[in-house]
Enzyme design. Sequence first.
Site, short mmCIF file in Angstrom:
data_model
loop_
_atom_site.label_atom_id
_atom_site.label_comp_id
_atom_site.label_asym_id
_atom_site.label_seq_id
_atom_site.Cartn_x
_atom_site.Cartn_y
_atom_site.Cartn_z
N CYS A 133 0.83 -1.20 0.00
CA CYS A 133 0.00 0.00 0.00
C CYS A 133 0.87 1.25 0.00
O CYS A 133 1.34 1.68 1.06
CB CYS A 133 -0.93 -0.03 1.21
SG CYS A 133 -1.99 1.40 1.30
N CYS A 136 -0.51 4.17 2.04
CA CYS A 136 -0.39 3.99 3.50
C CYS A 136 1.06 4.18 3.96
O CYS A 136 1.31 4.82 4.98
CB CYS A 136 -0.81 2.59 3.94
SG CYS A 136 -2.29 1.95 3.20
N ASP A 137 2.01 3.60 3.25
CA ASP A 137 3.37 3.47 3.75
C ASP A 137 4.40 4.32 3.01
O ASP A 137 5.56 4.38 3.43
CB ASP A 137 3.82 1.99 3.67
CG ASP A 137 2.92 1.09 4.48
OD1 ASP A 137 2.34 1.57 5.47
OD2 ASP A 137 2.79 -0.10 4.13
#
Length: 305
Positions: A133, A136-137
């Site tokens: 992701c 997200c990261d």
Amino acid sequence: MSKEYDVVIVGAGTAGLSAAIYTQRSGKSALVLERLSYGGQIINTPEVANYPGIAKISGFDFAQGLYDQATALGAEVVFEEVLSVERDGSDQIVTTDGGTYKAGAVILATGAKNRPLGMEHEEEWVGSGISYCATCDGMFFKGKEVAVAGGGNTALEDAIFLSDYCSKVYLIHRRNELRGEKHLQEVLRAKENVEFVLNVTMEELLGTDSLSGIVVKDKESGQLRQIDLSGLFIAIGQMPDNSRFAGLVSLDEGGYVKAGEDCTTSASGIFVAGDTRTKAVRQLTTAAADGAVAALAACAYLQTR
Ligand code: NAP
């Protein structure tokens, strides 16, 4: 005797637990059935920083908060695997590996798994250089060299997103042709810090306790190339697991439950929420939104049956 609930929710990820919160707050009883552990995909994300209103939270804490909120409202969460859902008059009979439940409506919130490359260390190094992701990261890799594996829209969008703050982004794909939209390809090709590494196979993930690079092999020449990396984002598609519901609701060619933004399926009394339904954007926010929409649709349906 099977226990009865207004709504049985299959899956205790973000969509399922959000659905439980909205069901209970509508004055209806919710049972959430979960095969493994609550939380879904988000528990693997070290830091969630894109959920509106919450600047920063770990995926685990986010999931725990959802679980606590749903159960405090009276939702029951039972750890059993759903084997089938069958209609019986105006009821739905949900059979698990531990029992049978009767419900007025069912919400399928079974999520989707990221398709893995299936390489040695891949699973072990998730959160230690490997991610599924980018949104997200990605911020953890600011100023660093990363790669994105895949040639679809997700991979292209991830690479565009990462190129804005990573020093270099390699796009690694197994063919010369990219599957993703031409427009996205053009945007990516215009980026100076993006290198396309096409027509290669991934041979090895390098590192000791975390990822430090990859080895790819050119499919034409057979030449091996080592690329040193801080991060590898794997974006080679998703895998829903809805085969057991194929006779219950219509699935699309990818195995996702066919539904629009109203979360209603082809079957009366069966609703769907989150990543497991046909949709373009699979994010934490859209899973939570689906949970609310599906629960309110299910509660409205209960008044009419
Ligand atoms: P996808 O379109 O299925 O693409 C997956 C990519 O991964 C393909 O390029 C595929 O290669 C590659 N791949 C699959 N298995 C692989 C393996 N074992 N090893 C190496 N490479 C592998 O998946 P997605 O990009 O996640 O998109 C999913 C759906 O959501 C699509 O319908 C997409 O259009 C949609 N989506 C839309 C948007 C948008 O509209 N903005 C954004 C994201 C996603 P091949 O090409 O060789 O098969």
